[in-house]
Scaffold this motif. Sequence first.
Motif, PDB file in Angstrom:
ATOM      1  N   VAL A   1      -9.392   0.939  -2.367  1.00  0.00           N
ATOM      2  CA  VAL A   1      -8.513   0.154  -3.229  1.00  0.00           C
ATOM      3  C   VAL A   1      -9.264  -1.085  -3.723  1.00  0.00           C
ATOM      4  CG1 VAL A   1      -6.349  -1.134  -3.369  1.00  0.00           C
ATOM      5  CG2 VAL A   1      -6.473   0.931  -1.969  1.00  0.00           C
TER       6      VAL A   1
ATOM      7  N   LEU B   1       0.807  -1.220   0.000  1.00  0.00           N
ATOM      8  CA  LEU B   1       0.000   0.000   0.000  1.00  0.00           C
ATOM      9  C   LEU B   1       0.842   1.272   0.000  1.00  0.00           C
ATOM     10  CD1 LEU B   1      -2.733  -1.003   2.628  1.00  0.00           C
ATOM     11  CD2 LEU B   1      -3.005  -0.892   0.144  1.00  0.00           C
TER      12      LEU B   1
ATOM     13  N   ASN C   1       0.486   3.809  -2.727  1.00  0.00           N
ATOM     14  CA  ASN C   1      -0.888   4.284  -2.950  1.00  0.00           C
ATOM     15  C   ASN C   1      -1.493   3.661  -4.207  1.00  0.00           C
ATOM     16  OD1 ASN C   1      -3.245   5.770  -2.450  1.00  0.00           O
ATOM     17  ND2 ASN C   1      -2.526   7.512  -3.671  1.00  0.00           N
TER      18      ASN C   1
END
Length: 324
Positions: A188, A151, A154
């Motif tokens: 996400v 992560l 991003n």
Amino acid sequence: MDLIKVQNLCKNYGDLEVLKNINLNIKKGSIFGLVGHSGAGKSTLLRTFNGLEPIASGSVQINGLEISSLKGKELRHFRQKVGMIFQHFSLLGRKNVYENIILPLQCAKMPINPKEIQNLLELVGLQDKAKAYPNELSGGQKQRVAIARALSVNPMLLLSDEATSALDPSITGAILDLLGDINRELGVSIVLVTHEMEVVKRLCAEAAFMENGQVLKSGRIEDLFLTPDPKMREFLGENEILPREGLNIRIYFPKNLAQNPIITQMARTLQMDFNIVWGNLESFNGIALGVLVINIDKNAKEKVCAYLDEQGAKWEIIQGERNG
């Protein structure tokens, strides 16, 4: 809106065709499962989504980009927007938690914001482990580090390749909850490969069932569960031993009917007796869905089927033998 569009995808290893005419649409912001037994082609398909596996023919589009056409800097830039987590964590033992998390940023020569890394540590529940090394962590903690690392850039898409299969069942639940939180809080999109149906039931809104390099069925979890083909039914563990006498009717209860006492009401309304010979009620991504098999007198077929139709239940007549 679809994030991933796969059309007529085929892939070979030499003369061996490992992916056969795959067609899939995966929505932006969703959690999508690629499910099937080992060797079904799930991981190979997943790796075409970030260009790690080239394709022989067909198309894989991610956010409008044709992956097979990306080369060099374009491909590297695209991969920075696709995070990936693996079964065995793949952490660097000589780097601490913080250093493992920022590694993708360093490799991509992207700026490192300590506050954002701290936020990631808090998101995965490791805010007090920043200076710890992998050999000081449990399996679940190592996977949390791997998730935070994925992560850190991003990403718009997170790919999970059997990320929970090396973990104890008690830890698996916590990791799945974390992935759900990431999907909701960060928006996400997540595509996960698994051979564990419990993972799909708990987390996914949609899935594709694969076997021998083919997608046998795909769509909403509810539809896969309510209208499974025999191979899907076997994978779900729905093996029924049914009587040969009378008439066996398998009844599928969608979410709007799963909690209603239709069978009890049918017995009262039609003033008849019948046997319940098999049943299953499960939660799929928070939706209760059920399957029930009843055995009735053959002479009652017409009125029972008419009643089920009136109630909106899906049903089918099945033979009195072992199914699966």
